[in-house]
Scaffold this active site. Structure first.
Site, PDB file in Angstrom:
ATOM      1  N   ASP A  13      57.764  26.619  -8.261  1.00 12.30           N
ATOM      2  CA  ASP A  13      58.125  25.439  -7.466  1.00 12.30           C
ATOM      3  C   ASP A  13      59.166  24.541  -8.124  1.00 12.30           C
ATOM      4  O   ASP A  13      59.198  23.339  -7.894  1.00 12.30           O
ATOM      5  CB  ASP A  13      56.864  24.594  -7.129  1.00 12.30           C
ATOM      6  N   LYS A  16      63.814  27.635  -7.522  1.00 12.67           N
ATOM      7  CA  LYS A  16      64.543  28.933  -7.677  1.00 12.67           C
ATOM      8  C   LYS A  16      65.275  29.292  -6.395  1.00 12.67           C
ATOM      9  O   LYS A  16      66.366  29.842  -6.424  1.00 12.67           O
ATOM     10  CB  LYS A  16      63.563  30.080  -7.970  1.00 12.67           C
ATOM     11  N   GLY A  42      56.509  30.797  -2.527  1.00 11.15           N
ATOM     12  CA  GLY A  42      57.093  30.052  -1.420  1.00 11.15           C
ATOM     13  C   GLY A  42      58.378  29.425  -1.915  1.00 11.15           C
ATOM     14  O   GLY A  42      58.344  28.512  -2.727  1.00 11.15           O
ATOM     15  N   HIS A  43      59.513  29.955  -1.481  1.00 13.76           N
ATOM     16  CA  HIS A  43      60.802  29.410  -1.929  1.00 13.76           C
ATOM     17  C   HIS A  43      61.408  28.571  -0.814  1.00 13.76           C
ATOM     18  O   HIS A  43      61.660  29.073   0.280  1.00 13.76           O
ATOM     19  CB  HIS A  43      61.758  30.544  -2.311  1.00 13.76           C
ATOM     20  N   GLN A 175      57.110  32.685  -8.902  1.00  7.25           N
ATOM     21  CA  GLN A 175      56.216  31.931  -9.798  1.00  7.25           C
ATOM     22  C   GLN A 175      57.001  31.393 -11.009  1.00  7.25           C
ATOM     23  O   GLN A 175      58.156  31.053 -10.846  1.00  7.25           O
ATOM     24  CB  GLN A 175      55.006  32.773 -10.240  1.00  7.25           C
TER      25      GLN A 175
HETATM   26  P1  IMP Z   1      47.741  34.027  -7.328  1.00  6.73           P
HETATM   27  O1  IMP Z   1      49.121  34.362  -7.773  1.00  6.73           O
HETATM   28  O2  IMP Z   1      47.645  33.787  -5.844  1.00  6.73           O
HETATM   29  O3  IMP Z   1      46.722  35.005  -7.818  1.00  6.73           O
HETATM   30  O4  IMP Z   1      47.346  32.608  -7.978  1.00  6.73           O
HETATM   31  C1  IMP Z   1      47.188  32.445  -9.386  1.00  6.73           C
HETATM   32  C2  IMP Z   1      47.717  31.080  -9.820  1.00  6.73           C
HETATM   33  O5  IMP Z   1      49.141  31.054  -9.643  1.00  6.73           O
HETATM   34  C3  IMP Z   1      47.186  29.913  -9.008  1.00  6.73           C
HETATM   35  O6  IMP Z   1      47.083  28.796  -9.878  1.00  6.73           O
HETATM   36  C4  IMP Z   1      48.264  29.688  -7.955  1.00  6.73           C
HETATM   37  O7  IMP Z   1      48.276  28.377  -7.455  1.00  6.73           O
HETATM   38  C5  IMP Z   1      49.507  29.978  -8.789  1.00  6.73           C
HETATM   39  N1  IMP Z   1      50.658  30.427  -7.997  1.00  6.73           N
HETATM   40  C6  IMP Z   1      50.842  31.674  -7.463  1.00  6.73           C
HETATM   41  N2  IMP Z   1      52.023  31.743  -6.839  1.00  6.73           N
HETATM   42  C7  IMP Z   1      52.606  30.532  -6.982  1.00  6.73           C
HETATM   43  C8  IMP Z   1      53.864  29.997  -6.581  1.00  6.73           C
HETATM   44  O8  IMP Z   1      54.716  30.660  -5.976  1.00  6.73           O
HETATM   45  N3  IMP Z   1      54.124  28.699  -6.932  1.00  6.73           N
HETATM   46  C9  IMP Z   1      53.233  27.966  -7.637  1.00  6.73           C
HETATM   47  N4  IMP Z   1      52.040  28.425  -8.041  1.00  6.73           N
HETATM   48  C10 IMP Z   1      51.738  29.690  -7.725  1.00  6.73           C
HETATM   49 MG    MG Z   2      57.156  27.694  -4.605  1.00  6.40          MG
END
Ligand code: IMP
Ligand code: MG
Length: 336
Positions: A13, A16, A42-43, A175
């Site tokens: 977040d 990117k 989510g971009h 991420q």
């Molecule tokens: P997962 O990737 O859904 O398994 O989540 C694992 C951790 O990564 C959690 O704390 C999510 O909130 C965080 N997370 C996963 N994808 C994103 C992203 O795109 N942006 C921010 N946090 C993320």
């Molecule tokens: Mg994001």
């Protein structure tokens, strides 16, 4: 072959999408490849004045550039279909998207398992962890074995190496470094590799890497269950002014000051050559400036003092690692 990489240096977040979108405008690239993650990402991008959120799809589809969901990714075909419909309505050429034949799929059973979030990590419930687990367990589902996916599959070796074309790739990561399965705060991490090193696992030699665009925010946010939110009203204010709510799940993002020591580590381990600090205008509006350095909050009385402090630390790093050549402080959602 040349490959530039966009990598997030904090917890996702950081913008990117915005950086990748602006890099595509240079018309330098023949391909844009997402190198890790799935629809947990989510971009946020602004295209022709409209705010859009991409999950699996690299931003190349807005610029006529062939775009690929790479081998390091996992794909939910149902969500991807919907995402493509939405992006096509917003003017993207979604026919340009393909999926690496060796990317893995997120199946219904992965979603059901993740919905229970058994590890209590505050996952996005998008099935990522279970899909990656099955991949490494060697019981996963590769894209190449499925018909009727929302995009064609592609062999990255053929596409990138068995061609006479001058291949110029922009790798768009998902991420962030703080969520990396190895380098993040385990177990409060995602299930993929989020570092720049992860990009080259998508079928390119390390020698091809040109610039590594590290993306940070001028403060930090994190979504998940670990305790991250700073103490004090200022962090609630940052959350409100910065609209810090998850682009995928809508959850409030915990906020804190920028952690200099973590950032230094992320710059070193990702080999950052160009650094972008986003959302500087948010702290300007909040009217407070600080970083965490060696576990202590260092306050600054102006934007200039904070950015000057950062610039001198970054100059020291540039001398030490000989990599970092450019630092950009950017407002939201201005272009670079
Ligand atoms: P997962 O990737 O859904 O398994 O989540 C694992 C951790 O990564 C959690 O704390 C999510 O909130 C965080 N997370 C996963 N994808 C994103 C992203 O795109 N942006 C921010 N946090 C993320
Ligand atoms: Mg994001």
């Amino acid at each position: 072959m040349l490959a530039d990489i966009v990598v997030d240096l904090q917890y996702g977040d950081c913008g990117k999408g915005k950086v990748a979108y602006n890099l595509c405008r240079t018309k330098k690239y023949s391909h844009v490849i997402r190198y890790n993650g799935g629809c947990n990402a989510g971009h946020t991008i602004y295209h022709k004045g409209e705010k859009l959120i991409t999950h699996h799809v690299p931003v190349g589809v807005f610029f006529g550039i062939p775009s690929i969901i790479g081998s390091g990714c996992v794909v939910d075909p149902v969500r991807l279909k919907k995402e493509l419909e939405d992006l096509a309505n917003a003017g993207a050429n979604t026919k340009l998207l393909s999926i690496a034949h060796n990317a893995h799929l997120i199946m219904e059973k992965h979603l059901e398992e993740d919905a229970k979030d058994p590890g209590n990590l505050g996952t996005t419930k998008r099935g990522n962890g279970p899909a990656y687990r099955d991949k490494y367990d060697r019981s996963g589902f590769r894209a190449e074995h499925f018909d009727n996916l929302p995009a064609t599959t592609v062999d990255l070796y053929r596409e990138l190496h068995k061609t006479d074309e001058n291949v110029r790739i922009l790798f768009e990561g998902a991420q962030g470094f703080g969520l990396d399965i190895d380098w993040g705060d385990y177990p409060y991490v995602t299930s993929s590799h989020c570092t720049s090193g992860s990009a080259i696992m998508n079928g390119i030699p390390p020698q091809a890497v040109g610039d590594v665009w590290g993306v940070a925010k001028i403060y930090e946010t994190y979504v998940g269950t670990k305790d991250f939110h700073g103490k004090g009203d200022v962090f609630t204010k940052i959350q409100e002014v910065g609209q810090e709510y998850g682009a995928t799940t809508g959850r409030p993002r915990q906020c804190n000051w920028l952690n200099w020591n973590q950032l230094e580590k992320a710059i070193a381990l990702n080999g950052v050559t160009k650094l972008v600090f986003n959302k500087v205008d948010i702290l300007r509006e909040v009217g407070q400036w600080a970083v965490i350095n060696n576990n202590e909050v260092m306050e600054f009385d102006s934007e200039d003092n904070m950015t000057s402090w950062l610039k001198s630390r970054l100059t020291e790093l540039a001398l030490k690692y000989g990599l970092l050549t450019e630092v950009i402080f950017s407002d939201n959602p201005d272009t670079l």
